[in-house]
Design an enzyme around this catalytic site. Structure first.
Site, mmCIF file in Angstrom:
data_model
loop_
_atom_site.group_PDB
_atom_site.id
_atom_site.type_symbol
_atom_site.label_atom_id
_atom_site.label_comp_id
_atom_site.label_asym_id
_atom_site.label_seq_id
_atom_site.Cartn_x
_atom_site.Cartn_y
_atom_site.Cartn_z
ATOM 1 N NE ARG A 1 -1.199 2.406 2.989
ATOM 2 C CZ ARG A 1 -0.454 3.513 3.391
ATOM 3 N NH1 ARG A 1 -0.564 4.700 2.498
ATOM 4 N NH2 ARG A 1 0.055 3.542 4.356
ATOM 5 C CG ASP A 2 3.156 4.048 2.978
ATOM 6 O OD1 ASP A 2 3.037 5.032 2.175
ATOM 7 O OD2 ASP A 2 3.563 4.590 4.305
ATOM 8 C CG HIS B 1 3.660 4.675 9.245
ATOM 9 N ND1 HIS B 1 3.070 3.868 8.458
ATOM 10 C CD2 HIS B 1 3.960 5.608 8.404
ATOM 11 C CE1 HIS B 1 3.101 4.041 7.269
ATOM 12 N NE2 HIS B 1 3.635 5.086 7.063
ATOM 13 C CG HIS C 1 7.772 7.570 5.217
ATOM 14 N ND1 HIS C 1 7.553 7.212 4.206
ATOM 15 C CD2 HIS C 1 6.436 7.204 5.961
ATOM 16 C CE1 HIS C 1 6.206 6.740 3.846
ATOM 17 N NE2 HIS C 1 5.590 6.743 5.162
ATOM 18 C CB CYS D 1 3.207 10.274 1.286
ATOM 19 S SG CYS D 1 1.348 10.933 1.111
ATOM 20 C CG ASN E 1 6.759 3.227 4.739
ATOM 21 O OD1 ASN E 1 6.392 3.374 3.438
ATOM 22 N ND2 ASN E 1 6.224 3.649 5.942
#
Ligand code: HMG
Ligand code: MG
Length: 330
Positions: free
Chosen positions: A39-40, A232, A234, A265, A274
């Protein structure tokens, strides 16, 4: 494959593909890795990745023992074209328990789409700053919270697990440093909506370990228990692993990471990938912390995807393991 125990530590060496394990005091015995690569990671790829490749990547990650693999987002397809195939992708994962496959939903329309496909775990995603709330959700911070309220209510009625992401917890590309009090306010609001857990996003990777510790302490002081918090990070400034270690020392046991260090993002240009899941697993294995993840299978999944994307993984551990696998020159 591991080498015999030694007085200095237990387990492998780099030559075996595993670090030696030296458990350290004051750290959790087990960490749940929340894998966000599909996803990310993929949401930021400019070339559309075929749905079959995404499905195979997710299957390989689940097969490597990752307990949850964030699969996709039910957002507006024009906002994130890469994930416009969510309706086709999710049913292709029918061999995996949907409770292991969280999906992002911003609003009731997104929740409808996710429920229609049998999703059991969702995430809403708020922002600590007005600029990012506007760029990412076309809303103010409070309008976004109002948009999430019926989503969380309905999801809980349907007995779904609900995560609340909070972006820009440490710094914002438009607004600069983000006051801790603002982060605490929106965290409290997300919990009050009924989120089961929160994930504290360092969207642009500017946090440092002291800042992490300070935010976690402020959240505890505001009545947010550490066991409801995930982190979370990055890795823009190379601090993601150090920040994670600070969070572990504080008692955090949920850590987000992206296989191969994929990511970014689309609505925050200074965001890079990430924390790489392989780098995280190497450190956790070395600390004797249980994750249930098979590092060799995880690395193989990232190497496979890097081959498909046509560029090497930025993860140092993936790179080291690939170099290690090459025959030595005499
Ligand atoms: P909007 O333009 O304000 O939408 O976007 P709206 O509510 O005004 O609706 C406009 C049209 O979109 C309507 O259609 C809706 O039905 C449709 P029309 O009536 O005009 O035909 N629509 C939808 N269609 C499909 N699925 C939906 C949906 N919602 C509305 N879910 C919206 C608001 C929230 C939709 C938009 O801003 C959006 O999709 N944003 C998503 C952005 C995103 O996914 N960003 C990346 C994830 S966040 C992230 O990566 C950070 C994180 O990793 C943590 C960190 O690192 O910090 C989580
Ligand atoms: Mg992110």
């Amino acid at each position: 494959m591991t080498t015999p125990d030694t007085p200095e530590g237990t387990g492998g060496t780099p030559a075996t593909g595993l670090p030696m394990a030296f458990p350290a005091d004051g750290l959790p015995a087990r960490v749940r890795i929340h894998e966000v690569g599909p996803r990310d990671g993929l949401q930021n790829e400019s070339q559309v990745v075929p749905t079959e490749v995404k499905a195979e990547f997710i299957r390989r990650l689940a097969g490597a023992g990752l307990p949850v693999v964030e699969a996709t987002s039910f957002v507006h397809p024009k906002w994130v074209p890469q994930l416009a195939d969510a309706e086709r992708l999710f049913p292709m994962l029918d061999g995996i328990d949907p409770a292991r496959l969280p999906v992002l939903v911003p609003n009731e329309r997104g929740l409808e789409r996710a429920l229609a496909l049998g999703a059991r775990r969702i995430a809403v995603f708020g922002s600590a700053t007005e600029s990012f709330a506007r760029a990412n959700l076309n809303r103010t911070v409070d309008e976004a919270l109002a948009m999430f309220a019926p989503v969380v209510r309905r999801a809980r009625d349907e007995q779904l697990h609900v995560r609340g992401y909070l972006s820009m917890c440490f710094g914002d590309p438009w607004e600069g440093p983000v006051p801790i009090a603002r982060v605490v306010r929106v965290c409290r609001a997300l919990l009050d909506l009924g989120c089961d857990e929160l994930s504290l996003g360092d969207t642009i990777g500017v946090a440092t370990p002291g800042h992490v510790r300070r935010l976690l302490t402020a959240l505890n002081d505001a009545g947010v228990p550490t066991d409801r918090l995930g982190v979370h990070f990055h890795d823009t400034y190379g601090q993601a692993l150090a920040n994670t270690f600070a969070a572990l020392q504080h008692g955090v046991t949920t850590v987000d990471a992206s296989a191969g260090g994929l990511g970014g993002c689309p609505y925050a240009k200074s965001a890079t990938g990430n924390l790489a899941t392989e780098d995280l697993v190497w450190m956790l294995d070395g600390l004797g912390i249980e994750t249930g993840v098979d590092l060799a299978r995880l690395t193989a999944a990232s190497v496979w995807l890097a081959g498909v994307l046509g560029r090497p993984s930025p993860s140092r551990t993936v790179l080291a393991q690939m170099n290690q696998a090459r025959p030595h020159k005499e």
